[in-house]
Design an enzyme around this catalytic site. Structure first.
Site, PDB file in Angstrom:
ATOM      1  N   GLU A  47       0.858  -1.185   0.000  1.00  0.00           N
ATOM      2  CA  GLU A  47       0.000   0.000   0.000  1.00  0.00           C
ATOM      3  C   GLU A  47       0.891   1.230   0.000  1.00  0.00           C
ATOM      4  O   GLU A  47       1.775   1.378   0.858  1.00  0.00           O
ATOM      5  CB  GLU A  47      -0.944   0.046   1.205  1.00  0.00           C
ATOM      6  CG  GLU A  47      -1.887   1.248   1.121  1.00  0.00           C
ATOM      7  CD  GLU A  47      -2.791   1.422   2.337  1.00  0.00           C
ATOM      8  OE1 GLU A  47      -3.687   2.288   2.264  1.00  0.00           O
ATOM      9  OE2 GLU A  47      -2.601   0.714   3.351  1.00  0.00           O
ATOM     10  N   ASP A 125      -3.260  11.814  -2.650  1.00  0.00           N
ATOM     11  CA  ASP A 125      -3.373  13.253  -2.863  1.00  0.00           C
ATOM     12  C   ASP A 125      -3.614  13.496  -4.358  1.00  0.00           C
ATOM     13  O   ASP A 125      -2.800  13.087  -5.190  1.00  0.00           O
ATOM     14  CB  ASP A 125      -2.082  13.946  -2.426  1.00  0.00           C
ATOM     15  CG  ASP A 125      -2.223  15.463  -2.353  1.00  0.00           C
ATOM     16  OD1 ASP A 125      -3.007  16.027  -3.148  1.00  0.00           O
ATOM     17  OD2 ASP A 125      -1.544  16.081  -1.523  1.00  0.00           O
ATOM     18  N   THR A 199     -10.677   2.693   4.535  1.00  0.00           N
ATOM     19  CA  THR A 199      -9.627   3.543   5.089  1.00  0.00           C
ATOM     20  C   THR A 199     -10.273   4.590   5.993  1.00  0.00           C
ATOM     21  O   THR A 199     -11.503   4.712   6.055  1.00  0.00           O
ATOM     22  CB  THR A 199      -8.849   4.261   3.971  1.00  0.00           C
ATOM     23  OG1 THR A 199      -9.676   5.308   3.432  1.00  0.00           O
ATOM     24  CG2 THR A 199      -8.449   3.299   2.861  1.00  0.00           C
ATOM     25  N   TYR A 201     -10.173   7.870   5.563  1.00  0.00           N
ATOM     26  CA  TYR A 201     -10.836   8.829   4.684  1.00  0.00           C
ATOM     27  C   TYR A 201     -12.142   8.264   4.147  1.00  0.00           C
ATOM     28  O   TYR A 201     -13.146   8.964   4.036  1.00  0.00           O
ATOM     29  CB  TYR A 201      -9.918   9.194   3.509  1.00  0.00           C
ATOM     30  CG  TYR A 201      -8.847  10.200   3.847  1.00  0.00           C
ATOM     31  CD1 TYR A 201      -9.174  11.495   4.230  1.00  0.00           C
ATOM     32  CD2 TYR A 201      -7.503   9.855   3.762  1.00  0.00           C
ATOM     33  CE1 TYR A 201      -8.197  12.423   4.540  1.00  0.00           C
ATOM     34  CE2 TYR A 201      -6.509  10.784   4.069  1.00  0.00           C
ATOM     35  CZ  TYR A 201      -6.868  12.062   4.445  1.00  0.00           C
ATOM     36  OH  TYR A 201      -5.888  12.980   4.756  1.00  0.00           O
ATOM     37  N   GLU A 202     -12.119   6.992   3.797  1.00  0.00           N
ATOM     38  CA  GLU A 202     -13.296   6.353   3.229  1.00  0.00           C
ATOM     39  C   GLU A 202     -14.469   6.382   4.213  1.00  0.00           C
ATOM     40  O   GLU A 202     -15.612   6.669   3.830  1.00  0.00           O
ATOM     41  CB  GLU A 202     -12.956   4.917   2.853  1.00  0.00           C
ATOM     42  CG  GLU A 202     -13.979   4.217   2.012  1.00  0.00           C
ATOM     43  CD  GLU A 202     -13.450   2.897   1.474  1.00  0.00           C
ATOM     44  OE1 GLU A 202     -14.232   2.179   0.848  1.00  0.00           O
ATOM     45  OE2 GLU A 202     -12.257   2.590   1.687  1.00  0.00           O
TER      46      GLU A 202
END
Length: 222
Positions: A47, A125, A199, A201-202
Site C-alpha cells: 500500500e 493526494d 480507510t 478517509y473512506e
C-alpha cells in the site's frame, strides 16, 4: 535532499520505537523481503500512502497468508499507524505486516522487478493543479515504476473520492497499456463493497454521503 516529511520530534521517535513493525533500512531487503523479513513465500502486497494505517492493518489481520508492506512519506501519519499496531493485543497483532517511511519515487531501490503481487493506492493526494501533475501517484513515471516491481498480471487497486483524479488516473493507466479489470463510481452500492476494507478517509467520506470511486488495473506488457 530527502523527500520524506518529518514533524516535530518524529525522527527520534521513529528511530527509537516500533521495532516490531517498522523497517528502518528497507534498502537492505531489496529482492529478499519474503526470505529475510517475513520468512515465507507468501504473496507480497504493497500500500502506497497508508495514512493512519486502518486499511493495511485490517488487511493483515484478515489475510494471514499474504505479506503486507505499507509506505508513508509523512512521519506523523506513520507514527499514528505504528502506534495503532502496537496497541493491538498480542493475539490480534499480525506478524505479516511491515511499515516504512518512504517516498514512492524511490520504490526501485527497495523492490526488485516482479517482487510485488498487488498494489493499493487509497485516497492519494489528487494534486489538482496542472503544474503538480508529476506528483500524482497515477502519473506515467509512477506507473512505469509499478509496472517494474509488479509480477506478471499483478494488479493495482485504486480508491478515491476525487472524481477528477479518478478520471485522470483511468486515462493515465489506459494510455500506458494497463488492462482495466473493474470500475465503479459508487463502491458502496457495488458488489465489490462486500469484502471492502475501509480507510480512515473512506469512512469519513461515506458518512458525508460522498461516492467512492474504485478501479482495478492489471499489468500488461508495454
Amino acid at each position: 535532499m530527502s523527500r520524506l516529511k518529518y514533524h516535530g520530534n518524529a525522527v527520534q521517535e521513529l528511530a527509537q520505537g516500533y521495532d516490531d513493525v517498522l523497517i528502518k533500512e528497507p534498502e537492505k531487503y531489496q529482492g529478499q523481503w519474503n526470505q529475510l523479513v517475513f520468512k515465507n513465500n507468501h504473496k507480497l502486497y504493497l500500500e502506497i500512502g497508508i495514512g493512519k494505517g486502518d486499511f493495511i492493518i485490517e488487511n493483515a489481520k484478515k489475510y494471514h497468508d499474504i505479506n503486507f508492506i505499507g509506505i508513508e512519506v509523512f512521519s506523523i501519519a506513520l507514527i499514528k499507524a505504528a502506534k495503532k499496531y502496537q496497541q493491538l493485543t498480542i493475539a490480534n497483532k499480525p506478524d505479516n505486516l511491515k511499515l516504512i517511511q518512504f517516498d514512492a519515487n524511490d520504490l526501485l531501490t527497495i523492490f526488485n522487478q516482479g517482487e510485488i503481487d498487488q498494489i493499493y493506492l487509497n485516497f492519494s493526494d489528487p494534486w489538482p493543479k496542472t503544474r503538480h501533475e508529476k506528483r500524482r501517484l497515477s502519473f506515467v513515471t509512477f506507473l512505469t515504476i509499478y509496472h517494474q516491481i509488479l509480477k506478471a498480471n499483478g494488479q493495482i487497486h485504486l480508491k478515491t473520492d476525487n472524481d477528477q483524479f479518478f478520471a485522470y488516473s483511468i486515462n493515465s493507466f489506459l494510455k500506458c497499456g494497463w488492462k482495466l479489470i473493474k470500475k465503479t463510481t459508487n463502491l458502496v452500492a457495488s458488489v465489490d463493497n462486500q469484502n471492502n476494507i475501509e480507510t480512515e478517509y473512506e469512512k469519513k467520506f461515506k458518512q458525508l454521503g460522498e461516492n467512492i470511486n474504485y478501479v482495478v488495473f492489471q499489468k500488461q506488457s508495454f
